[in-house]
Design a protein around this motif. Sequence first.
Motif, PDB file in Angstrom:
ATOM      1  N   VAL A   1      49.152 -18.554  10.380  1.00 13.80           N
ATOM      2  CA  VAL A   1      50.640 -18.721  10.403  1.00 13.80           C
ATOM      3  C   VAL A   1      51.186 -17.868   9.181  1.00 13.80           C
ATOM      4  O   VAL A   1      52.005 -16.868   9.427  1.00 13.80           O
ATOM      5  CB  VAL A   1      50.957 -20.076   9.393  1.00 13.80           C
ATOM      6  CG1 VAL A   1      51.871 -20.347   9.267  1.00 13.80           C
ATOM      7  CG2 VAL A   1      50.309 -21.385  10.302  1.00 13.80           C
ATOM      8  N   GLY A   2      49.761 -16.899   7.903  1.00 14.00           N
ATOM      9  CA  GLY A   2      50.484 -15.565   7.771  1.00 14.00           C
ATOM     10  C   GLY A   2      50.235 -14.544   8.072  1.00 14.00           C
ATOM     11  O   GLY A   2      50.110 -14.317   9.162  1.00 14.00           O
TER      12      GLY A   2
ATOM     13  N   TRP B   1      38.051 -13.483   6.211  1.00  8.70           N
ATOM     14  CA  TRP B   1      37.997 -15.208   6.207  1.00  8.70           C
ATOM     15  C   TRP B   1      38.328 -15.572   7.739  1.00  8.70           C
ATOM     16  O   TRP B   1      37.804 -16.909   7.550  1.00  8.70           O
ATOM     17  CB  TRP B   1      39.328 -15.427   5.905  1.00  8.70           C
ATOM     18  CG  TRP B   1      39.152 -14.683   3.854  1.00  8.70           C
ATOM     19  CD1 TRP B   1      39.425 -13.938   4.065  1.00  8.70           C
ATOM     20  CD2 TRP B   1      38.516 -16.196   3.004  1.00  8.70           C
ATOM     21  NE1 TRP B   1      38.937 -14.204   1.839  1.00  8.70           N
ATOM     22  CE2 TRP B   1      38.772 -15.115   1.905  1.00  8.70           C
ATOM     23  CE3 TRP B   1      38.054 -17.211   3.555  1.00  8.70           C
ATOM     24  CZ2 TRP B   1      38.181 -15.790   0.895  1.00  8.70           C
ATOM     25  CZ3 TRP B   1      37.301 -17.353   2.430  1.00  8.70           C
ATOM     26  CH2 TRP B   1      37.023 -17.437   0.733  1.00  8.70           C
TER      27      TRP B   1
ATOM     28  N   ALA C   1      44.099 -22.077  10.105  1.00 14.29           N
ATOM     29  CA  ALA C   1      45.115 -22.196  10.638  1.00 14.29           C
ATOM     30  C   ALA C   1      45.833 -22.035   9.281  1.00 14.29           C
ATOM     31  O   ALA C   1      47.184 -20.790   9.761  1.00 14.29           O
ATOM     32  CB  ALA C   1      45.616 -23.664  10.056  1.00 14.29           C
ATOM     33  N   THR C   2      45.317 -21.453   8.139  1.00 23.01           N
ATOM     34  CA  THR C   2      46.764 -20.244   7.309  1.00 23.01           C
ATOM     35  C   THR C   2      46.704 -18.993   8.043  1.00 23.01           C
ATOM     36  O   THR C   2      47.371 -18.118   7.578  1.00 23.01           O
ATOM     37  CB  THR C   2      45.421 -20.888   5.738  1.00 23.01           C
ATOM     38  OG1 THR C   2      44.525 -20.428   6.097  1.00 23.01           O
ATOM     39  CG2 THR C   2      46.058 -22.391   5.135  1.00 23.01           C
TER      40      THR C   2
ATOM     41  N   TYR D   1      41.517 -10.905  12.176  1.00 21.92           N
ATOM     42  CA  TYR D   1      41.623 -11.388  10.850  1.00 21.92           C
ATOM     43  C   TYR D   1      40.533 -10.856   9.627  1.00 21.92           C
ATOM     44  O   TYR D   1      41.430 -11.966   8.788  1.00 21.92           O
ATOM     45  CB  TYR D   1      41.621 -13.005  11.360  1.00 21.92           C
ATOM     46  CG  TYR D   1      42.647 -13.487  12.589  1.00 21.92           C
ATOM     47  CD1 TYR D   1      44.439 -12.932  11.715  1.00 21.92           C
ATOM     48  CD2 TYR D   1      42.392 -13.611  13.593  1.00 21.92           C
ATOM     49  CE1 TYR D   1      44.884 -14.088  12.734  1.00 21.92           C
ATOM     50  CE2 TYR D   1      43.406 -14.221  14.540  1.00 21.92           C
ATOM     51  CZ  TYR D   1      44.767 -13.850  13.656  1.00 21.92           C
ATOM     52  OH  TYR D   1      45.836 -14.474  14.417  1.00 21.92           O
TER      53      TYR D   1
ATOM     54  N   VAL E   1      41.572 -25.101   8.487  1.00 17.72           N
ATOM     55  CA  VAL E   1      42.183 -25.083   7.372  1.00 17.72           C
ATOM     56  C   VAL E   1      42.179 -23.687   7.165  1.00 17.72           C
ATOM     57  O   VAL E   1      43.366 -23.387   7.257  1.00 17.72           O
ATOM     58  CB  VAL E   1      42.711 -25.859   6.325  1.00 17.72           C
ATOM     59  CG1 VAL E   1      43.236 -25.276   5.284  1.00 17.72           C
ATOM     60  CG2 VAL E   1      42.499 -27.787   6.225  1.00 17.72           C
ATOM     61  N   VAL E   2      41.316 -23.012   7.253  1.00 17.47           N
ATOM     62  CA  VAL E   2      41.398 -21.254   6.652  1.00 17.47           C
ATOM     63  C   VAL E   2      41.828 -21.121   8.163  1.00 17.47           C
ATOM     64  O   VAL E   2      42.773 -20.160   7.729  1.00 17.47           O
ATOM     65  CB  VAL E   2      39.782 -21.579   6.283  1.00 17.47           C
ATOM     66  CG1 VAL E   2      39.718 -19.423   6.510  1.00 17.47           C
ATOM     67  CG2 VAL E   2      39.320 -21.130   5.222  1.00 17.47           C
TER      68      VAL E   2
END
Length: 62
Positions: free
Chosen positions: A58-59, A26, A54-55, A23, A51-52
Amino acid sequence: MLAPALLSALSVAGFEQVVQWRYGTWGVVGLLLTSVGIKARNPAIGFAGAVVLATLFVGPVR
């Protein structure tokens, strides 16, 4: 006493390397924010890290 601590440190370092490889920067930032938020018992920082992550999960991965 030394062996479990060493094993734990190696597994955390290995997990961090896998997250960075998969990843990027980030991912490490999200992991760092989440762990600092948990250790400091600060839900805002922990939530920002979650939140970082999770994005990223998912992305689409490049």
